[in-house]
Motif scaffolding. Structure first.
Motif, PDB file in Angstrom:
ATOM      1  N   TRP A   1      23.032   3.685   6.842  1.00 43.03           N
ATOM      2  CA  TRP A   1      22.815   4.682   8.019  1.00 43.03           C
ATOM      3  C   TRP A   1      22.101   4.874   8.422  1.00 43.03           C
ATOM      4  CZ3 TRP A   1      17.933   6.763   6.712  1.00 43.03           C
ATOM      5  CH2 TRP A   1      17.753   8.497   7.649  1.00 43.03           C
ATOM      6  N   ARG A   2      20.988   3.589   8.553  1.00 45.02           N
ATOM      7  CA  ARG A   2      19.991   3.661   9.611  1.00 45.02           C
ATOM      8  C   ARG A   2      19.876   2.650  10.342  1.00 45.02           C
ATOM      9  NH1 ARG A   2      14.152   2.935  10.164  1.00 45.02           N
ATOM     10  NH2 ARG A   2      12.861   3.831  10.563  1.00 45.02           N
ATOM     11  N   PHE A   3      20.278   1.173   9.817  1.00 45.99           N
ATOM     12  CA  PHE A   3      20.675  -0.394  10.834  1.00 45.99           C
ATOM     13  C   PHE A   3      21.088   0.260  12.149  1.00 45.99           C
ATOM     14  CE2 PHE A   3      22.888  -4.222  11.449  1.00 45.99           C
ATOM     15  CZ  PHE A   3      22.084  -4.774  12.370  1.00 45.99           C
ATOM     16  N   PRO A   4      22.890   0.471  12.021  1.00 45.79           N
ATOM     17  CA  PRO A   4      23.902   1.026  13.481  1.00 45.79           C
ATOM     18  C   PRO A   4      22.769   1.865  14.462  1.00 45.79           C
ATOM     19  CG  PRO A   4      24.757   1.566  10.761  1.00 45.79           C
ATOM     20  CD  PRO A   4      23.487   1.315  10.285  1.00 45.79           C
ATOM     21  N   PHE A   5      22.407   2.729  13.319  1.00 44.33           N
ATOM     22  CA  PHE A   5      21.600   3.881  14.544  1.00 44.33           C
ATOM     23  C   PHE A   5      20.040   3.964  15.564  1.00 44.33           C
ATOM     24  CE2 PHE A   5      24.781   6.184  12.956  1.00 44.33           C
ATOM     25  CZ  PHE A   5      25.253   6.610  13.965  1.00 44.33           C
TER      26      PHE A   5
ATOM     27  N   ALA B   1      23.077  11.260  12.799  1.00 51.17           N
ATOM     28  CA  ALA B   1      23.653  10.803  13.252  1.00 51.17           C
ATOM     29  C   ALA B   1      25.836  10.245  12.495  1.00 51.17           C
ATOM     30  CB  ALA B   1      22.562   9.672  13.725  1.00 51.17           C
ATOM     31  N   VAL B   2      25.210   9.784  11.510  1.00 55.95           N
ATOM     32  CA  VAL B   2      26.056   8.824  10.786  1.00 55.95           C
ATOM     33  C   VAL B   2      26.801   9.932  10.332  1.00 55.95           C
ATOM     34  CG1 VAL B   2      27.169   7.861   8.760  1.00 55.95           C
ATOM     35  CG2 VAL B   2      25.542   7.058  10.509  1.00 55.95           C
ATOM     36  N   PHE B   3      25.981  11.385   9.963  1.00 59.56           N
ATOM     37  CA  PHE B   3      27.112  11.836   9.925  1.00 59.56           C
ATOM     38  C   PHE B   3      27.705  13.375  10.195  1.00 59.56           C
ATOM     39  CE2 PHE B   3      23.438  11.294   6.793  1.00 59.56           C
ATOM     40  CZ  PHE B   3      24.597  10.745   4.749  1.00 59.56           C
TER      41      PHE B   3
END
Ligand code: PHE
Length: 453
Positions: free
Chosen positions: A28-32, A283-285
């Motif tokens: 969740w955190r890393f890609p964004f 973002a991911v969601f």
């Protein structure tokens, strides 16, 4: 007092630690964080941060935990430096703090598995996220996620955490690799790879002031260092392992899984033309379901990919949240002889209450994440580095050498902690503090919670 549990096997410890490291931070955190901070440029700094700073600090936490064989606050007393208990306490506060909102996001993930099964999450992603991420709906899924976390921790080290992570970590790897292979077949995936993997070195230099603290914060968060969690996990170790080998294995496995997650998320987004620059907790969601809804093959493919993807995220989140709860539980069990089951349930309840604002309003969640990652975390890491480097010193080297044949590396490691690593961590603390207290636009001090401004 009952004898203290230990990991039954070395692999059990490694898998539990990898399970702690691999979590929402990776998926969740890393890609964004990566897309918000210049894509591949961020990746380069992050890798540097993990290998040269993060892993040595992780080894420092292992040294403290294994040498003391007790949880993070008692450990400093047992090592004859009682005043340093503050560092362990700060780490426990950080992990407890993080657990409160981590569980909220974990709850959303549970909801998204349901939403992928019914198709509702993919039909109108923005509206779906808006509906489930706030208010009572979010509070309910937060309870469910926390309850599962409590259940595992209540079962203890061998029958709870070790057993669970032995199944969870291989499942994460297999499913994530499957998703990455699928993502590679999508038309347009190439752009996602390019964004992720071709560094623009100019971007690093010109944005160093923001990229550096973000990348280091992410590296520490992702390795679970600075939370007293790795101290606690290492306290259940015997003396015969090589901490160096274990630490490097864990650090590399975590990074590899983070990169694979990027190879899933970014091609998926680029292939569907979804903006990768969307940021923030949603973002991911929002972007991922949008991308899934448009996959070739139609709705059913999107739903299956959605179930698998959010399934992986859920497993990864749980294998981390149990470690976040364990840090505080171990403290109470070790120091006061409290019963593990009741302690886990009580602390889970308190963390649940602390997480209600985050569940109610995502602005609170961002604030909790910001304070945790930019304030509590760097301070704890700084404390660990100073303690291991300058206070434990030669004792740390002795512990590092126990079970390891890498004698000379131990000296290099200690030297690194005392000098370069300490200097870098001080810079990271200062940069993070600047963001928290000073610069934000128009008197917008992050330390004041958004919802109260
Ligand atoms: N490392 C976990 C992740 O990346 C988060 C975490 C931090 C877990 C600290 C435990 C301790 O999601």
């Amino acid at each position: 007092m009952a004898t203290r549990e230990t990991w039954t096997t070395r692999a059990g410890f490694i898998l539990a630690a990898v399970g702690s490291a691999v979590g929402l931070g990776n998926i969740w955190r890393f890609p964004f964080q990566t897309s918000a901070n210049g894509g591949a440029a961020f990746l380069v700094v992050y890798l540097f941060a993990v290998l040269l700073i993060g892993i040595p600090v992780l080894l420092g936490e292992f040294v403290i935990g294994r040498r003391a064989n007790t949880s993070a606050i008692g450990a400093f007393k047992k090592l004859n430096h009682p005043a340093w208990w503050v560092v362990g306490a700060l780490g426990i506060v950080a992990s407890f703090w993080t657990l409160s909102y981590y569980s909220v996001i974990g709850g959303w993930v549970i909801r998204y598995i349901g939403g992928s099964i019914t198709g509702a999450a993919l039909a109108a992603p923005e509206g779906y996220f808006g509906a489930i991420s706030v208010g009572s709906s979010s509070v309910i899924t937060h309870v469910v996620f926390m309850a599962i976390t409590v259940g595992v921790v209540a079962l203890g080290i061998e029958d709870g955490i070790e057993l669970a992570t032995k199944v969870m970590v291989p499942a994460i790897v297999i499913l994530l690799v499957g998703l990455a292979i699928f993502a590679a077949t999508l038309p347009g995936a190439g752009e996602g790879y390019a964004f992720f993997l071709e560094p623009d070195l100019n971007a690093i230099v010109s944005n160093a002031g923001t990229v550096l603290p973000a990348a280091f914060g992410q590296a520490f968060f992702s390795l679970s260092v600075g939370f007293s969690v790795m101290i606690t996990y290492a306290s259940y170790l015997g003396e015969d392992d090589s901490l160096l080998a274990d630490g490097v294995t864990i650090g590399i496995a975590n990074t590899a899984i983070g990169v694979i997650a990027g190879l899933v998320v970014l091609p998926l987004l680029f292939a569907q033309g979804v903006s990768a620059s969307t940021s923030g907790p949603g973002a991911v969601f929002v972007s991922i379901p949008t991308a899934m809804a448009n996959l070739p093959g139609g709705d059913i493919v999107g739903q299956i990919v959605g179930i698998v993807f959010f399934g992986v995220v859920l497993i990864a989140a749980l294998s981390s949240s149990i470690s976040l709860l364990e840090a505080a539980v171990a403290f109470l069990v070790d120091n006061y002889g409290f019963l593990r089951g009741r302690t886990a349930a009580t602390l889970g309840g308190v963390a649940f209450v602390l997480g209600i604002p985050s569940a109610w309003d995502t602005a609170w969640l961002s604030w909790f994440d910001g304070v945790g990652v930019s304030l509590l975390l760097p301070l704890t890491v700084l404390g660990v580095v100073v303690f291991v480097g300058w206070v434990l010193g030669e004792d740390a080297v002795a512990e590092f050498r126990t079970g390891s044949s890498a004698d000379s590396l131990a000296t290099v490691w200690l030297w690194g902690l005392r000098t370069v690593i300490l200097a870098v961590v001080v810079v990271v603390v200062v940069l993070n503090f600047r963001d928290l207290f000073l610069t934000p636009e128009a008197g917008d001090y992050f330390i004041i919670p958004g919802p109260l401004r």
